[in-house]
Design a protein around this motif. Sequence first.
Motif, PDB file in Angstrom:
ATOM      1  N   HIS A 148      -5.105 -32.012 -13.805  1.00  0.00           N
ATOM      2  CA  HIS A 148      -5.637 -30.656 -13.646  1.00  0.00           C
ATOM      3  C   HIS A 148      -5.158 -29.976 -12.368  1.00  0.00           C
ATOM      4  O   HIS A 148      -4.994 -28.760 -12.330  1.00  0.00           O
ATOM      5  CB  HIS A 148      -7.171 -30.686 -13.677  1.00  0.00           C
ATOM      6  CG  HIS A 148      -7.806 -31.512 -12.605  1.00  0.00           C
ATOM      7  ND1 HIS A 148      -7.996 -32.875 -12.737  1.00  0.00           N
ATOM      8  CD2 HIS A 148      -8.281 -31.187 -11.377  1.00  0.00           C
ATOM      9  CE1 HIS A 148      -8.577 -33.343 -11.642  1.00  0.00           C
ATOM     10  NE2 HIS A 148      -8.747 -32.343 -10.793  1.00  0.00           N
ATOM     11  N   GLY A 149      -4.903 -30.761 -11.317  1.00  0.00           N
ATOM     12  CA  GLY A 149      -4.447 -30.178 -10.068  1.00  0.00           C
ATOM     13  C   GLY A 149      -3.086 -29.511 -10.177  1.00  0.00           C
ATOM     14  O   GLY A 149      -2.731 -28.670  -9.339  1.00  0.00           O
ATOM     15  N   GLU A 150      -2.321 -29.857 -11.190  1.00  0.00           N
ATOM     16  CA  GLU A 150      -1.009 -29.230 -11.370  1.00  0.00           C
ATOM     17  C   GLU A 150      -1.125 -27.766 -11.768  1.00  0.00           C
ATOM     18  O   GLU A 150      -0.163 -27.011 -11.648  1.00  0.00           O
ATOM     19  CB  GLU A 150      -0.198 -29.999 -12.416  1.00  0.00           C
ATOM     20  CG  GLU A 150       0.169 -31.407 -11.980  1.00  0.00           C
ATOM     21  CD  GLU A 150       0.921 -32.173 -13.045  1.00  0.00           C
ATOM     22  OE1 GLU A 150       2.164 -32.182 -12.979  1.00  0.00           O
ATOM     23  OE2 GLU A 150       0.265 -32.755 -13.942  1.00  0.00           O
ATOM     24  N   MET A 151      -2.298 -27.361 -12.234  1.00  0.00           N
ATOM     25  CA  MET A 151      -2.531 -25.970 -12.594  1.00  0.00           C
ATOM     26  C   MET A 151      -3.259 -25.199 -11.505  1.00  0.00           C
ATOM     27  O   MET A 151      -3.716 -24.074 -11.725  1.00  0.00           O
ATOM     28  CB  MET A 151      -3.313 -25.888 -13.911  1.00  0.00           C
ATOM     29  CG  MET A 151      -2.502 -26.300 -15.121  1.00  0.00           C
ATOM     30  SD  MET A 151      -1.036 -25.259 -15.424  1.00  0.00           S
ATOM     31  CE  MET A 151       0.296 -26.367 -14.873  1.00  0.00           C
ATOM     32  N   ASP A 152      -3.380 -25.784 -10.317  1.00  0.00           N
ATOM     33  CA  ASP A 152      -3.913 -25.060  -9.165  1.00  0.00           C
ATOM     34  C   ASP A 152      -2.871 -24.022  -8.755  1.00  0.00           C
ATOM     35  O   ASP A 152      -1.769 -24.373  -8.309  1.00  0.00           O
ATOM     36  CB  ASP A 152      -4.184 -26.041  -8.022  1.00  0.00           C
ATOM     37  CG  ASP A 152      -4.877 -25.391  -6.836  1.00  0.00           C
ATOM     38  OD1 ASP A 152      -4.629 -24.200  -6.576  1.00  0.00           O
ATOM     39  OD2 ASP A 152      -5.654 -26.089  -6.156  1.00  0.00           O
ATOM     40  N   VAL A 153      -3.180 -22.764  -8.924  1.00  0.00           N
ATOM     41  CA  VAL A 153      -2.171 -21.714  -8.714  1.00  0.00           C
ATOM     42  C   VAL A 153      -1.809 -21.555  -7.251  1.00  0.00           C
ATOM     43  O   VAL A 153      -0.753 -20.988  -6.924  1.00  0.00           O
ATOM     44  CB  VAL A 153      -2.650 -20.362  -9.298  1.00  0.00           C
ATOM     45  CG1 VAL A 153      -2.861 -20.477 -10.798  1.00  0.00           C
ATOM     46  CG2 VAL A 153      -3.921 -19.885  -8.612  1.00  0.00           C
ATOM     47  N   ASN A 154      -2.655 -22.019  -6.332  1.00  0.00           N
ATOM     48  CA  ASN A 154      -2.376 -21.884  -4.907  1.00  0.00           C
ATOM     49  C   ASN A 154      -1.797 -23.145  -4.287  1.00  0.00           C
ATOM     50  O   ASN A 154      -0.991 -23.071  -3.354  1.00  0.00           O
ATOM     51  CB  ASN A 154      -3.665 -21.497  -4.161  1.00  0.00           C
ATOM     52  CG  ASN A 154      -4.196 -20.148  -4.597  1.00  0.00           C
ATOM     53  OD1 ASN A 154      -3.451 -19.177  -4.685  1.00  0.00           O
ATOM     54  ND2 ASN A 154      -5.486 -20.097  -4.886  1.00  0.00           N
ATOM     55  N   ASN A 155      -2.209 -24.316  -4.812  1.00  0.00           N
ATOM     56  CA  ASN A 155      -1.767 -25.581  -4.233  1.00  0.00           C
ATOM     57  C   ASN A 155      -1.580 -26.618  -5.332  1.00  0.00           C
ATOM     58  O   ASN A 155      -2.368 -27.562  -5.441  1.00  0.00           O
ATOM     59  CB  ASN A 155      -2.779 -26.063  -3.194  1.00  0.00           C
ATOM     60  CG  ASN A 155      -2.372 -27.379  -2.551  1.00  0.00           C
ATOM     61  OD1 ASN A 155      -1.182 -27.644  -2.351  1.00  0.00           O
ATOM     62  ND2 ASN A 155      -3.358 -28.211  -2.233  1.00  0.00           N
ATOM     63  N   PRO A 156      -0.576 -26.480  -6.180  1.00  0.00           N
ATOM     64  CA  PRO A 156      -0.386 -27.464  -7.259  1.00  0.00           C
ATOM     65  C   PRO A 156      -0.107 -28.849  -6.699  1.00  0.00           C
ATOM     66  O   PRO A 156       0.681 -29.007  -5.770  1.00  0.00           O
ATOM     67  CB  PRO A 156       0.816 -26.910  -8.036  1.00  0.00           C
ATOM     68  CG  PRO A 156       1.517 -25.997  -7.082  1.00  0.00           C
ATOM     69  CD  PRO A 156       0.461 -25.426  -6.196  1.00  0.00           C
ATOM     70  N   HIS A 157      -0.792 -29.838  -7.261  1.00  0.00           N
ATOM     71  CA  HIS A 157      -0.647 -31.203  -6.759  1.00  0.00           C
ATOM     72  C   HIS A 157      -0.917 -32.194  -7.878  1.00  0.00           C
ATOM     73  O   HIS A 157      -1.567 -31.867  -8.883  1.00  0.00           O
ATOM     74  CB  HIS A 157      -1.605 -31.463  -5.592  1.00  0.00           C
ATOM     75  CG  HIS A 157      -3.055 -31.216  -5.938  1.00  0.00           C
ATOM     76  ND1 HIS A 157      -3.597 -29.942  -6.009  1.00  0.00           N
ATOM     77  CD2 HIS A 157      -4.074 -32.081  -6.240  1.00  0.00           C
ATOM     78  CE1 HIS A 157      -4.880 -30.018  -6.325  1.00  0.00           C
ATOM     79  NE2 HIS A 157      -5.190 -31.296  -6.484  1.00  0.00           N
ATOM     80  N   CYS A 158      -0.387 -33.405  -7.696  1.00  0.00           N
ATOM     81  CA  CYS A 158      -0.507 -34.445  -8.715  1.00  0.00           C
ATOM     82  C   CYS A 158      -0.440 -35.795  -8.022  1.00  0.00           C
ATOM     83  O   CYS A 158       0.377 -35.997  -7.116  1.00  0.00           O
ATOM     84  CB  CYS A 158       0.629 -34.302  -9.728  1.00  0.00           C
ATOM     85  SG  CYS A 158       0.587 -35.493 -11.091  1.00  0.00           S
ATOM     86  N   PRO A 159      -1.288 -36.771  -8.423  1.00  0.00           N
ATOM     87  CA  PRO A 159      -1.209 -38.107  -7.837  1.00  0.00           C
ATOM     88  C   PRO A 159       0.175 -38.711  -8.062  1.00  0.00           C
ATOM     89  O   PRO A 159       0.818 -38.448  -9.080  1.00  0.00           O
ATOM     90  CB  PRO A 159      -2.298 -38.889  -8.582  1.00  0.00           C
ATOM     91  CG  PRO A 159      -3.233 -37.852  -9.096  1.00  0.00           C
ATOM     92  CD  PRO A 159      -2.383 -36.659  -9.399  1.00  0.00           C
ATOM     93  N   PRO A 160       0.647 -39.536  -7.134  1.00  0.00           N
ATOM     94  CA  PRO A 160       2.023 -40.041  -7.228  1.00  0.00           C
ATOM     95  C   PRO A 160       2.295 -40.876  -8.466  1.00  0.00           C
ATOM     96  O   PRO A 160       3.388 -40.809  -9.026  1.00  0.00           O
ATOM     97  CB  PRO A 160       2.174 -40.864  -5.943  1.00  0.00           C
ATOM     98  CG  PRO A 160       0.793 -41.145  -5.476  1.00  0.00           C
ATOM     99  CD  PRO A 160      -0.039 -39.978  -5.903  1.00  0.00           C
ATOM    100  N   GLY A 161       1.314 -41.669  -8.914  1.00  0.00           N
ATOM    101  CA  GLY A 161       1.530 -42.472 -10.109  1.00  0.00           C
ATOM    102  C   GLY A 161       1.726 -41.619 -11.342  1.00  0.00           C
ATOM    103  O   GLY A 161       2.610 -41.881 -12.170  1.00  0.00           O
ATOM    104  N   MET A 162       0.922 -40.576 -11.455  1.00  0.00           N
ATOM    105  CA  MET A 162       1.045 -39.672 -12.596  1.00  0.00           C
ATOM    106  C   MET A 162       2.341 -38.876 -12.526  1.00  0.00           C
ATOM    107  O   MET A 162       2.996 -38.618 -13.545  1.00  0.00           O
ATOM    108  CB  MET A 162      -0.148 -38.724 -12.649  1.00  0.00           C
ATOM    109  CG  MET A 162      -0.210 -37.887 -13.901  1.00  0.00           C
ATOM    110  SD  MET A 162      -0.542 -38.893 -15.348  1.00  0.00           S
ATOM    111  CE  MET A 162      -2.317 -39.088 -15.206  1.00  0.00           C
TER     112      MET A 162
END
Length: 283
Positions: free
Chosen positions: A222-236
């Motif tokens: 879900h963090g990949e759809m953060d329009v201001n700070n897209p983020h994703c855990p390294p394993g994913m």
Amino acid sequence: MRIHHLNCGSACPVGGRLFDGYSRGLTAHLVCHCLLIETDQGLVLVDTGFGLRDVHQPRPRLSPFFLALNNIQLREEDTALRAVERQGFQASDVRHIVVTHLDFDHAGGIEDFPNATVHVFGRELEAARAQRHGFIASQRYRTQQWDEAVNWQAYEAGGEPWFGFEAVRDLKGLPPEILMVPLVGHTWGHCGIAVDTGGHSNGGHSNDGQWLLLAGDAYFFHGEMDVNNPHCPPGMRAYQAMMEVDRKSRLANQDRLRGLLRGHGGEVRVICSHDKVELDRCR
């Protein structure tokens, strides 16, 4: 239309929060988020997760590599068929299946609904049948899961766009509120499935209510759809890179989805297939 949010399969890969962003133990928790839609034309399933035969005969239907890597949890109660039955319906009530793509964790339940028409983007069906070269390509598509399906409807993009995206409208036998949105990159013919939850559409915009876009595996967290700070855990992030067939297109489509939310977040809700946080929010 009434929409039910289903979990049709779980995976617990080693990595915990480095994989899903929140788990505290050694393993993560991923879901197979599918939709069951009640329409005047009968029930519509969007993706199917794992099926009954996957549960009872995981090999050779599923790749030993992905069974081990993803630590897939195969439970009969998690299948789409059992979820449909819990809603008071039976397999024959499912008239249509619309798939985002034909990976093993999205198409395993197709044969549990033998009377359903299966709607798929033409490029995806072609790729799945072509026995693509390469280890991942040979393991991701498991023809045993859907080789008995006879009612296929394959489509190409064209016609009126949807919020600036290519779209496949007028799916045969389905209401106009359900359409495909090509989002290639994860696979060759990967699509999101858009549903007008208000029931009224006009040129890609909902006059009443909100659009729901199941973006499949266009993103995983879900963090990949953060329009201001897209983020994703390294394993994913690493898993997505391993599974992609076109990195440039995959990342470009993620960026376009964030742009969609930035410009039309009040009209469109975007969800993916494997994020438990999103599934819990929808439920």
